[in-house]
Write an enzyme that holds these catalytic residues in place. Structure first.
Site, PDB file in Angstrom:
ATOM      1  N   PHE A  97       2.590  -7.627   6.720  1.00  0.00           N
ATOM      2  CA  PHE A  97       2.418  -7.230   5.327  1.00  0.00           C
ATOM      3  C   PHE A  97       1.087  -7.765   4.826  1.00  0.00           C
ATOM      4  CE2 PHE A  97       3.024  -6.598   0.858  1.00  0.00           C
ATOM      5  CZ  PHE A  97       3.724  -5.408   0.832  1.00  0.00           C
ATOM      6  N   VAL A  98       0.207  -6.852   4.428  1.00  0.00           N
ATOM      7  CA  VAL A  98      -1.155  -7.250   4.052  1.00  0.00           C
ATOM      8  C   VAL A  98      -1.386  -7.127   2.549  1.00  0.00           C
ATOM      9  CG1 VAL A  98      -2.161  -6.711   6.295  1.00  0.00           C
ATOM     10  CG2 VAL A  98      -2.105  -4.941   4.528  1.00  0.00           C
ATOM     11  N   GLY A 102      -3.182   1.001  -5.016  1.00  0.00           N
ATOM     12  CA  GLY A 102      -3.748   0.271  -3.872  1.00  0.00           C
ATOM     13  C   GLY A 102      -5.130   0.692  -3.428  1.00  0.00           C
ATOM     14  N   ASP A 122       1.676   3.566   6.563  1.00  0.00           N
ATOM     15  CA  ASP A 122       2.686   2.720   7.193  1.00  0.00           C
ATOM     16  C   ASP A 122       3.652   3.660   7.941  1.00  0.00           C
ATOM     17  OD1 ASP A 122       4.062   0.261   7.598  1.00  0.00           O
ATOM     18  OD2 ASP A 122       5.315   0.597   5.862  1.00  0.00           O
ATOM     19  N   ARG A 134      -4.283  -8.399  -5.333  1.00  0.00           N
ATOM     20  CA  ARG A 134      -5.202  -7.249  -5.304  1.00  0.00           C
ATOM     21  C   ARG A 134      -6.660  -7.679  -5.392  1.00  0.00           C
ATOM     22  NH1 ARG A 134      -2.139  -2.485  -5.945  1.00  0.00           N
ATOM     23  NH2 ARG A 134      -0.394  -2.651  -7.369  1.00  0.00           N
ATOM     24  N   GLU A 165      -6.437   6.740   0.676  1.00  0.00           N
ATOM     25  CA  GLU A 165      -5.210   5.931   0.634  1.00  0.00           C
ATOM     26  C   GLU A 165      -5.509   4.531   1.159  1.00  0.00           C
ATOM     27  OE1 GLU A 165      -2.622   5.061  -0.478  1.00  0.00           O
ATOM     28  OE2 GLU A 165      -0.789   5.706   0.533  1.00  0.00           O
ATOM     29  N   ASP A 223      -1.565  -4.988  -2.901  1.00  0.00           N
ATOM     30  CA  ASP A 223      -0.781  -6.076  -3.489  1.00  0.00           C
ATOM     31  C   ASP A 223       0.517  -6.381  -2.747  1.00  0.00           C
ATOM     32  OD1 ASP A 223       0.592  -3.609  -4.279  1.00  0.00           O
ATOM     33  OD2 ASP A 223       1.809  -4.942  -5.534  1.00  0.00           O
TER      34      ASP A 223
END
Ligand code: IMP
Ligand code: MG
Length: 181
Positions: A156-157, A48, A107, A169, A103, A163
């Site tokens: 949720f992004v 990510g 979350d 992505r 990062e 992704d």
């Protein structure tokens, strides 16, 4: 405005221009903080963070080394298993070095907290975190994140490297999946 990714409607949350401005600012702050470093080891958590780290390091006015670590905490769904496994370890020894972990999203905090614990056993000279996104309302465990790009709501992004089940992505902005909650 929204786009469709893999049949899902994605609303824009943070534009490309907002991301660029914020990444510039973070790079400026990080460059000041480490101005006396011999060489900063910048560690990206794959996958990510790959776009964020590549934009960030290009703006750092410092000697840097780049390495990656892959840990697994999520499958192809939106719930955390809260278990971290190292899938690909660093190639760089970090003992006695300045280390910055990059990062994508904090979350619950479990992933980062476990990664930091592992890296700390290798006795770096310093160990700090820069996260692009932070969901404060989801935190279950306290993690010390020195630099954060944006605080975001519990959605949720995807996009900018992040992704949903390996989709999205490559979006240049960050968006949230409508009706995912
Ligand atoms: P934590 O252990 O709950 O803090 O989980 C952090 C990891 O979960 C991040 O590195 C992401 O890979 C993933 N994650 C959390 N929220 C999202 C999201 O909204 N979209 C995509 N991945 C997410
Ligand atoms: Mg991740």
């Amino acid at each position: 405005m929204s786009v469709t990714v893999n049949g899902k409607q994605v609303e824009i949350l943070i534009s490309e221009a907002e991301i660029t401005a914020r990444v510039n600012k973070l790079a400026e702050l990080i460059s000041i903080e480490y101005k006396n470093t011999k060489q900063l080891v910048v560690i990206g958590l794959l996958r990510g963070s790959f776009i964020f780290i590549s934009d960030l390091v290009r703006r750092l006015n410092l000697p840097v080394e780049v390495d990656f670590i892959t840990v697994s905490s999520y499958g192809n769904n939106t719930e955390s298993t809260r278990q971290v496994r190292i899938i690909k370890d660093l190639q760089t020894p970090i003992n006695a070095r300045d280390v910055l972990v990059v990062e994508d999203i904090i979350d619950t905090g479990h992933t980062l907290s476990q990664v930091l614990k592992i890296l700390n056993t290798r006795q770096p000279q310093s160990l700090s975190v820069c996260a692009l996104l932070n969901k404060p309302s989801r935190r279950e465990i306290d993690v010390n994140v020195k630099w954060t790009g944006f605080d975001i709501p519990d959605e949720f992004v995807i996009g900018y490297g992040i992704d949903f089940a390996q989709h999205g992505r490559n979006l240049p902005h960050i968006g949230f999946i409508k009706n995912s909650k």
